[in-house]
Structures are given as C-alpha cells and as structure tokens.
Write a protein that holds these residues in place. Sequence first.
Motif, PDB file in Angstrom:
ATOM      1  N   ALA A  21       0.684  -1.106  -0.041  1.00 43.79           N
ATOM      2  CA  ALA A  21       0.362   0.135  -0.504  1.00 43.79           C
ATOM      3  C   ALA A  21       0.776   1.452  -0.377  1.00 43.79           C
ATOM      4  N   GLN A  22       2.079   0.910   0.338  1.00 43.63           N
ATOM      5  CA  GLN A  22       3.067   2.803   0.228  1.00 43.63           C
ATOM      6  C   GLN A  22       4.071   2.310  -0.447  1.00 43.63           C
ATOM      7  N   ALA A  23       3.936   2.209  -1.212  1.00 42.85           N
ATOM      8  CA  ALA A  23       5.155   2.294  -2.689  1.00 42.85           C
ATOM      9  C   ALA A  23       6.325   2.743  -2.325  1.00 42.85           C
ATOM     10  N   GLY A  24       5.584   4.113  -2.065  1.00 43.74           N
ATOM     11  CA  GLY A  24       6.989   4.979  -1.977  1.00 43.74           C
ATOM     12  C   GLY A  24       7.396   5.088  -0.908  1.00 43.74           C
ATOM     13  N   LEU A  25       7.727   4.133  -0.393  1.00 43.30           N
ATOM     14  CA  LEU A  25       8.491   4.084   1.037  1.00 43.30           C
ATOM     15  C   LEU A  25       9.932   3.802   0.058  1.00 43.30           C
TER      16      LEU A  25
END
Length: 465
Positions: A21-25
Amino acid sequence: MQVSHTPAGVSAAFDDANLIAQAGLVPVMRLAERCGLARLTAQKVKLTGAKNSAGASADAKVTSIVAGMAAGADSIDGLDVLRHGAMPALFSKVRAPSTLGTFLRSFTHGHALQLHAVHRRFLRELAAHTPLLPGAREKAFIDVDSTHKRVYGRAKQGAEYGRFKGIRTLHPLLATICTPASRPMIATVRMRRGKAADSRGAPKFTAEALATAREAGCTGMRILRADSQFYNAGVIAACRRAGAHFSITCGMNPSVKRAVLAIPDAAWQQITYPTAVPDPETGELISDAEVAGIPLCTAFASRKKSEQVTARLIVRRVRDLARPATVGEQGELFPVWRYHPFFTDQPAPTLQAEREHRHHAVVEQVIADSKAGALAHLPSGHFHANAAWLTLWAMACNLLRAAGALASAFHAKATTATLRAHLVQVPARLARSARRLTLHLPQRWPWQDAWMQLFDTVHRPPEAA
C-alpha cells in the motif's frame, strides 16, 4: 462519481501477498539509507538493552519507526502498517509494534540526547544530498517556538495542567530552518513537562539550533526569529556568540511603550497586506497597518553593561477595531492603535525587516502539520519515550521534505500530508523475474512523473565527490 456495479456484483478478500500500500517507501527509505540513518544510529545510540528477544539493534528499530511515520503512523500500534503484503520482500529488519514500544520505553535522558545527535547529523546529510535549502549560503531563518500537546491519562509522565485550564499537556520546544525559497526543516526539538516556562532552556536550545543550521549548509546570514516569550538577554547573547542576527518580538513594557509613543507621526510608513480585504464601495484595499523604526534602542538597561543590547526597534501598528476611535464634528480625532514591536539587529530596510519578521508565523504551519501526523498522539506513558518519539518525528518530517525536494518543484513546498498522499501512499504490485523485483504502480497516477523522478534519483549511482 457512482459505483459501476450492483452490490451482488463485487466481493473483497485480503489474500494477495504481492501487493503493498506504500510503494513510495522504497525510494524514501533508499534516500534514508544513502544519508546514513542506520549507520548514524548504530554509531551514536548506545542504548542499554537495545537488543531484545527479537535480536534487533537500535538502527533497525529507529529506521522502522521513521518509515512508519513517513507512511502516516501516529501511534505505536500504527507502526504495524509496515507489515503487510509484499513488504517483507522489499524491506528487511521490520520490527513489530510491541518491539518498538519496548525500545522507546528503554530511553533515558542521555539516550534521548544521543538520538538528537543522530537527528542533527542526518539533517546535515539530507541537506548535502538534496536541494533542501536553496539559497542557504546567502540567507536563512531559524524560527524558535513552543507548543502544548494535549495528552490523556494521569499516569503519563510530565503531563501537567499548564496554560490551558483543565487540560493536561506536554510542552515541546522546536526550531525550524528555512530560506526565502524553501519550506521549513526541523532543526532541533526538545520535550518538556507541561508547566515548563516557554523560555526554559531557550539560550542553550537557540545555540544548538544555530549550530545545526550552519552544519546543514546555512553559511550565509542567519537570522533567529522568535516570539516575545524568547525575548531575553540569554537568547540574544547566544545569537551574538554564534555570529547570527536576531529578530524577536518584545512586549509593550514601560520602556518600550515610552519609545513607541515618542515616534513622530511622519515616521510611520503605510503597508498593504497581500490578502487585504477590498472595500465593497470604493474597491480600495482596507489596511491600516503602519510601520516605523527606532534606529538605536537599548534593551535590558537594568542589567550590567556587558549584557545590555543596542539594536533597532521596529513597530507595526494596526487599528484596534474592538475599541472605536473618538469622533467629533470634524471626523476622527484620536484613532486607537494596537502596537506590535520587535527588536532586531538584521541589516535589511525597515519594511523588509518587518515583512521577514512577520513570516516567523511559518513555524505555526509546521506545528499544525505535526499534530496532523505523527504528533497526533504522544503514545507512551514514559516521558523519555515521548521525547524519543518527538525526535523521530523530526527525522521523518525532514526525510519526507528531502524526498519532495528531489521529486518536483511543487512537492518541494508541499505539506507532509500531500507528500504522503502523492509519493508514499501509492499502491503497487510486486513482480519477480530473473532475481529482479519490479513494482507495478497504478496506470495514469497523477503524480507519476514526480514519483519516477524521485525513484530514479535515489537509485542512480552516487556522484563522485
């Protein structure tokens, strides 16, 4: 927008192990890795009992908390957002919330200072690797302020009934760094008990903030801005020792009041605010603000001569609409004004100095931003755990700001909530092929160019020194 199917035509199941859900991490934590967050933590934080039954060292726990805050976690339980879907394939050493809570509760005052050292050096590395503070070699502003954070539970250490009646608070102190072309960064933070005076520890805190700003590349003119609670000889002396200027609001004490009332009418200069309200009949901007300056004014005259300070007193006055002016047959005779003086030694012209001092309010945006994110809660009953949580929030905030500076000009000035929504909280599906991992992100994501710019930049081989 309407749902395009009937209730019976859709179902849901949490069963895909290849989604995150948080690929930007991925690029955000790669940036943290490049700037040495784990390495700095391992070097500086020597926490007794830092290795528990999970076998994790302090650096793994600090990076886990920072990553969780970057993803939007505002409590210890919220850090579990890092353990879903394909996250274990992308990240190693992700710790459970229970482990991270135990880690935070192990902190003492000395360990909190060690974490401050990590924060300070991490900011320096972020500023060296990203365009965080454009123009810092010419001018930078260091803003100091305090805030009260409401907490619940009588067992919470340090929480007291302070400024607000019937409300228990902790009283953090923070300093930010910005330039005329950048958003604020967190220079340093301190957690204090609820009844602590606003200016308690301010001289030492000011000296640390100014030193941090220099380490972050602010080698030009540095100007400390603060409200009246920081108007004291110790803060100004700290500025002088650090070779910085000051711009500090001062209250209308008797000596300041005499000086302000002695200003001749011809010395007042009219200013117009950019957001002034137009008059509905004439269309003219309604703005009664005026500015005047006293070139030489001595503060702290009752102290010994070495502690007295001579600088400019600049005053802004606005009509007091709550107190109507005296009106006679010839119209308004005695307008009623409210005065807002500040004491400064910065060399800018009067109107520019007043405008730049008023911009000190940008620190309030940082405080509001924090309370909408990781500081929505101070999650532990232990004072030093909350102090560590505050410092970790500062690191996560600076990390997101650095990621935004690499992504695009728009994101360089966006709020942290916008940075999360645009760059971090992006869903993706993980595919494996020939020992390589590929993230498949949503087609036509509105901010895909900025996301790819960030991703490509942090995965590019570092430039030779």
